[in-house]
Design a protein around this motif. Structure first.
Motif, mmCIF file in Angstrom:
data_model
loop_
_atom_site.group_PDB
_atom_site.id
_atom_site.type_symbol
_atom_site.label_atom_id
_atom_site.label_comp_id
_atom_site.label_asym_id
_atom_site.label_seq_id
_atom_site.Cartn_x
_atom_site.Cartn_y
_atom_site.Cartn_z
ATOM 1 N N ARG A 11 -8.273 3.420 2.214
ATOM 2 C CA ARG A 11 -8.044 2.026 1.825
ATOM 3 C C ARG A 11 -9.173 1.107 2.264
ATOM 4 N NH1 ARG A 11 -2.709 0.370 5.081
ATOM 5 N NH2 ARG A 11 -2.820 2.325 6.168
ATOM 6 N N ASP B 179 -13.442 9.441 -10.359
ATOM 7 C CA ASP B 179 -13.722 8.018 -10.245
ATOM 8 C C ASP B 179 -14.707 7.864 -9.098
ATOM 9 O OD1 ASP B 179 -13.564 5.403 -8.936
ATOM 10 O OD2 ASP B 179 -11.966 4.968 -10.340
ATOM 11 N N PHE C 21 -11.497 1.552 -1.152
ATOM 12 C CA PHE C 21 -10.959 0.995 -2.396
ATOM 13 C C PHE C 21 -9.435 0.999 -2.356
ATOM 14 C CE2 PHE C 21 -14.911 3.108 -3.713
ATOM 15 C CZ PHE C 21 -15.553 2.073 -4.359
ATOM 16 N N VAL C 22 -8.834 0.010 -3.010
ATOM 17 C CA VAL C 22 -7.399 0.010 -3.312
ATOM 18 C C VAL C 22 -7.252 -0.465 -4.756
ATOM 19 C CG1 VAL C 22 -6.558 -0.378 -0.964
ATOM 20 C CG2 VAL C 22 -7.045 -2.332 -2.429
ATOM 21 N N ASN C 23 -6.106 -0.195 -5.357
ATOM 22 C CA ASN C 23 -5.829 -0.672 -6.714
ATOM 23 C C ASN C 23 -5.580 -2.171 -6.704
ATOM 24 O OD1 ASN C 23 -5.973 1.739 -8.200
ATOM 25 N ND2 ASN C 23 -3.940 2.337 -7.495
ATOM 26 N N LYS C 24 -5.547 -2.748 -7.888
ATOM 27 C CA LYS C 24 -5.269 -4.182 -8.017
ATOM 28 C C LYS C 24 -3.899 -4.544 -7.460
ATOM 29 C CE LYS C 24 -8.265 -4.576 -11.977
ATOM 30 N NZ LYS C 24 -8.371 -4.676 -13.420
ATOM 31 N N ASP C 25 -2.948 -3.590 -7.509
ATOM 32 C CA ASP C 25 -1.603 -3.848 -6.985
ATOM 33 C C ASP C 25 -1.498 -3.601 -5.481
ATOM 34 O OD1 ASP C 25 -1.532 -1.084 -6.678
ATOM 35 O OD2 ASP C 25 0.264 -0.798 -7.899
ATOM 36 N N LYS D 292 -6.093 3.926 -4.305
ATOM 37 C CA LYS D 292 -6.871 4.148 -5.525
ATOM 38 C C LYS D 292 -7.210 5.627 -5.674
ATOM 39 C CE LYS D 292 -10.971 2.535 -8.024
ATOM 40 N NZ LYS D 292 -10.346 2.297 -9.295
ATOM 41 N N TYR E 246 -7.173 10.608 -3.047
ATOM 42 C CA TYR E 246 -7.276 9.140 -2.966
ATOM 43 C C TYR E 246 -8.419 8.709 -2.061
ATOM 44 C CZ TYR E 246 -2.634 9.227 -5.016
ATOM 45 O OH TYR E 246 -1.577 9.447 -5.854
ATOM 46 N N ASP F 168 -14.709 1.526 -12.747
ATOM 47 C CA ASP F 168 -13.640 1.613 -13.737
ATOM 48 C C ASP F 168 -14.259 1.594 -15.110
ATOM 49 O OD1 ASP F 168 -11.373 1.753 -12.088
ATOM 50 O OD2 ASP F 168 -11.434 -0.410 -11.739
ATOM 51 N N TYR G 137 0.824 -1.207 0.000
ATOM 52 C CA TYR G 137 0.000 0.000 0.000
ATOM 53 C C TYR G 137 0.859 1.260 0.000
ATOM 54 C CZ TYR G 137 -3.228 3.629 1.589
ATOM 55 O OH TYR G 137 -3.942 4.794 1.699
#
Length: 150
Positions: free
Chosen positions: A96, A130, A99-103, A107, A93, A134, A58
Motif C-alpha cells: 500500500r 500492471d 499503490f492503492v486503488n481509487k477506492d 492494487k 498486490y 493504467d 483498505y
C-alpha cells in the motif's frame, strides 16, 4: 466436506496465510480462497497515520483483519489436499505504500488465470501485468510443469 472460514494454513516469518472455503478433514479441498499477508512495522505506522477509516477501506474485503497487515497474494479456485489444484486465479498486490486503488483497496500488480497442478502453474494462462500504469497489459503464457519427485 464442510465449509470453513478463516483457517490459518501457513505461517512463515512475517507472513501468514488464511483460507476460507471447502475442506476435507480440516484441509483445503474443493473450492476456496486463500490470502497471504505480510505483517510489517511499516503497515502499522501507516495505519496509525491515516486513521481507522482508511484502514477499514483498505482491508474491507479481506478474509481476516489485524493490525499491520499487507495483502500480498490471493488465490481463488480449486484445491486438493491443501494445495492449489485445478482451475484458479492467483492475484499479487502492490504494497500500500506503493499503490492503492481509487477506492482505497489494494492494487493488483499481476493476475494469473489458468490451471494449477500440485500448487504450480501448468499449461496456458491468461496473465495480467500492471507496472504502475493504467491500464495494465493482458497476455497469454504457457507454463510447463516439471515433476521433480521422479
Amino acid at each position: 466436506m464442510k465449509k470453513i472460514e478463516a483457517l490459518k494454513i501457513r505461517e512463515f516469518g512475517e507472513r501468514i496465510e488464511y483460507y476460507s472455503g471447502e475442506t476435507l478433514n480440516n484441509v483445503p479441498f474443493g473450492k476456496g480462497i486463500s490470502e497471504e499477508y505480510a505483517i510489517t512495522d511499516f503497515a502499522s505506522k501507516v495505519e496509525k497515520t491515516v486513521g481507522k477509516k482508511v484502514v477499514n477501506q483498505y482491508n474491507k474485503n479481506f478474509i481476516i483483519k489485524f493490525e499491520g497487515q499487507e495483502l500480498l497474494k490471493r488465490y481463488i479456485g480449486e484445491w486438493k489436499s491443501g494445495v492449489w489444484h485445478g482451475k484458479g486465479e492467483l492475484i499479487s498486490y502492490y504494497f500500500r505504500g506503493d499503490f492503492v486503488n481509487k477506492d482505497g483497496g489494494p492494487k493488483i500488480m499481476s493476475r494469473d488465470i489458468g490451471n494449477f497442478v500440485n500448487g504450480k502453474k501448468k499449461g496456458k494462462f491468461e496473465v495480467y501485468s500492471d507496472m504502475g500504469e493504467d491500464p495494465g497489459i493482458w497476455s497469454t503464457e504457457n507454463f510447463k510443469w516439471i515433476n521433480t519427485s521422479e
